[in-house]
Design an enzyme around this catalytic site. Structure first.
Site, PDB file in Angstrom:
ATOM      1  N   LEU A 105      -9.191   1.427   1.007  1.00 49.13           N
ATOM      2  CA  LEU A 105      -8.175   2.160   1.755  1.00 49.13           C
ATOM      3  C   LEU A 105      -6.793   1.962   1.147  1.00 49.13           C
ATOM      4  O   LEU A 105      -6.564   1.030   0.372  1.00 49.13           O
ATOM      5  CB  LEU A 105      -8.193   1.691   3.213  1.00 49.13           C
ATOM      6  CG  LEU A 105      -9.543   1.929   3.923  1.00 49.13           C
ATOM      7  CD1 LEU A 105      -9.654   1.090   5.180  1.00 49.13           C
ATOM      8  CD2 LEU A 105      -9.726   3.401   4.233  1.00 49.13           C
ATOM      9  N   PRO A 106      -5.830   2.835   1.498  1.00 45.04           N
ATOM     10  CA  PRO A 106      -4.538   2.820   0.806  1.00 45.04           C
ATOM     11  C   PRO A 106      -3.615   1.649   1.103  1.00 45.04           C
ATOM     12  O   PRO A 106      -2.814   1.273   0.253  1.00 45.04           O
ATOM     13  CB  PRO A 106      -3.877   4.138   1.274  1.00 45.04           C
ATOM     14  CG  PRO A 106      -4.991   4.982   1.799  1.00 45.04           C
ATOM     15  CD  PRO A 106      -5.990   4.029   2.342  1.00 45.04           C
ATOM     16  N   THR A 138      -6.262  -2.829  -1.957  1.00 42.18           N
ATOM     17  CA  THR A 138      -5.202  -3.729  -2.419  1.00 42.18           C
ATOM     18  C   THR A 138      -4.225  -3.921  -1.271  1.00 42.18           C
ATOM     19  O   THR A 138      -3.416  -3.041  -0.973  1.00 42.18           O
ATOM     20  CB  THR A 138      -4.483  -3.153  -3.651  1.00 42.18           C
ATOM     21  OG1 THR A 138      -5.421  -2.994  -4.714  1.00 42.18           O
ATOM     22  CG2 THR A 138      -3.370  -4.082  -4.110  1.00 42.18           C
ATOM     23  N   LYS A 223      -5.197 -10.013  -7.084  1.00 37.29           N
ATOM     24  CA  LYS A 223      -4.903  -8.620  -7.431  1.00 37.29           C
ATOM     25  C   LYS A 223      -3.392  -8.367  -7.447  1.00 37.29           C
ATOM     26  O   LYS A 223      -2.872  -7.712  -8.362  1.00 37.29           O
ATOM     27  CB  LYS A 223      -5.581  -7.675  -6.435  1.00 37.29           C
ATOM     28  CG  LYS A 223      -5.281  -6.196  -6.654  1.00 37.29           C
ATOM     29  CD  LYS A 223      -5.742  -5.684  -8.018  1.00 37.29           C
ATOM     30  CE  LYS A 223      -5.299  -4.251  -8.293  1.00 37.29           C
ATOM     31  NZ  LYS A 223      -5.978  -3.265  -7.427  1.00 37.29           N
ATOM     32  N   LYS A 298       4.120   0.212  -4.236  1.00 39.48           N
ATOM     33  CA  LYS A 298       3.481  -0.396  -3.063  1.00 39.48           C
ATOM     34  C   LYS A 298       3.003  -1.810  -3.371  1.00 39.48           C
ATOM     35  O   LYS A 298       3.219  -2.749  -2.592  1.00 39.48           O
ATOM     36  CB  LYS A 298       2.301   0.466  -2.613  1.00 39.48           C
ATOM     37  CG  LYS A 298       1.591  -0.045  -1.367  1.00 39.48           C
ATOM     38  CD  LYS A 298       0.124   0.341  -1.337  1.00 39.48           C
ATOM     39  CE  LYS A 298      -0.698  -0.584  -2.195  1.00 39.48           C
ATOM     40  NZ  LYS A 298      -2.154  -0.419  -2.022  1.00 39.48           N
TER      41      LYS A 298
END
Length: 352
Positions: A105-106, A138, A223, A298
């Protein structure tokens, strides 16, 4: 209700959490022999069918898993149902059909909603059906750890051999869309080691390498740190190449110097930002495709928030985030993050 208990647990997150990221690392490169490993899980749910998720689902199906999907985009769900893949209207319904659920998911808020929102994975009574929940999004490690805690307080509807409680793994990926397509992703995995070992046959159907990073949230932390290094590397390489042009060097010549000297890095020899220097990379196609600048912004925001959470000095995070925010504000948010060479440093295309 599980959802109410989960939300209650999450409410304690107002105080700052303190986690040691851990130094134990397990590296595993999937090989032809690893494909022979059996799995105790066959029914896999997948939520989030974007550029990455849709390709990961394709590889799960190719590997023979029984996959059930969900996405807010009904058109993409229809595409999968036409391929014979089951689709459900809510994350909760996916969970009812699945032994394992993977989310891609975003953002942190999307993951939180899919897990704890109305009709989320933890919705319903005190027990849930999936034994293993894998988040490949992420997001920040703090959110990962809060959700993992909520999952750990649920029970299993169907207890398995030596598996009495549901477990969450954070398993973000590196490699981008091309690696997702080719099933060559790298997974950075946090959570209980026994769950990681159980998940490996599933991960190997979508990736080539996994690295066990330790406890819950450590995959997410790895990450974020990787993408910070990638951003700073791209900025440094782009600045050097643009300066070289201003000093009379061709980008090709300077690239040759960098790649045979101490300045060599992924951004110079695998993902060169100068149009005309390297084929098959976003700079060769007007910075289309690849990793969007808005996603880099982001991820740098996540890195900044995480650094602040633990009181870590973060001068380069701040500067890199500032630059990528400007890229987005200037209308380049969908262009690959290597576009900083052209749009921030005013670098020139290499003449062919």
């Amino acid at each position: 209700m599980a959802i109410r208990r989960a939300q209650a647990l999450l409410s304690i997150s107002k105080f700052k959490t303190s986690f040691v990221l851990g130094s134990y690392t397990r590296f595993h490169r999937f090989s032809s022999s690893s494909s022979q490993h059996s799995t105790q899980f066959q029914n896999v749910g997948f939520i989030g069918l974007g550029n990455m998720g849709s390709r990961m689902v394709n590889n799960l199906v190719k590997a023979g898993f029984n996959v059930t999907v969900h996405d807010i985009n009904r058109d993409v769900m229809k595409m999968f149902t036409e391929m014979g893949v089951s689709a459900r209207e809510t994350p909760y319904e996916v969970a009812q059909d699945s032994q394992v659920v993977i989310t891609m998911l975003p953002s942190s808020s999307h993951v939180m909603d899919v897990y704890t929102g109305t009709n989320g994975l933890l919705h319903g009574d005190s027990a849930i059906r999936p034994a293993l929940l894998i988040d490949s999004s992420t997001i920040d490690p703090q959110t990962t750890r809060k959700i993992s805690l909520a999952v750990s307080h649920c029970n299993l509807k169907d207890k398995r051999d030596n598996w009495e409680k549901p477990v969450m793994l954070d398993a973000p990926v590196s490699g981008g869309v091309l690696a997702a397509e080719a099933a060559t992703l790298t997974f950075m995995v946090g959570g209980p080691k026994v769950a990681y070992l159980a998940a490996r046959p599933i991960l190997e159907s979508m990736g080539r390498t996994s690295i066990y990073c330790g406890g819950s949230g450590n995959g997410s932390a790895a990450k974020i740190c990787n993408n910070l290094a990638m951003a700073v590397s791209m900025l440094g390489t782009s600045e050097a190449l643009a300066l070289g042009q201003s000093l009379g060097l061709s980008a090709t010549t300077l690239t040759d110097v960098l790649n045979t000297s101490s300045g060599r890095c992924w951004s110079s020899d695998k993902y060169n930002p100068v149009p005309g220097v390297m084929e098959g990379v976003p700079s060769s196609r007007d910075y289309n495709g690849g990793f969007a600048s808005k996603l880099m912004a982001k991820d740098l925001n996540l890195a900044a928030a995480s650094a602040e959470e633990v009181g870590h000095k973060s001068a380069l995070i701040s500067k890199a985030h500032e630059i990528y925010k400007k890229m987005c504000e200037d209308g380049h948010e969908t262009k690959d993050f290597s576009c900083v060479f052209r749009h921030f440093y005013n670098g020139k295309d290499e003449e062919v």
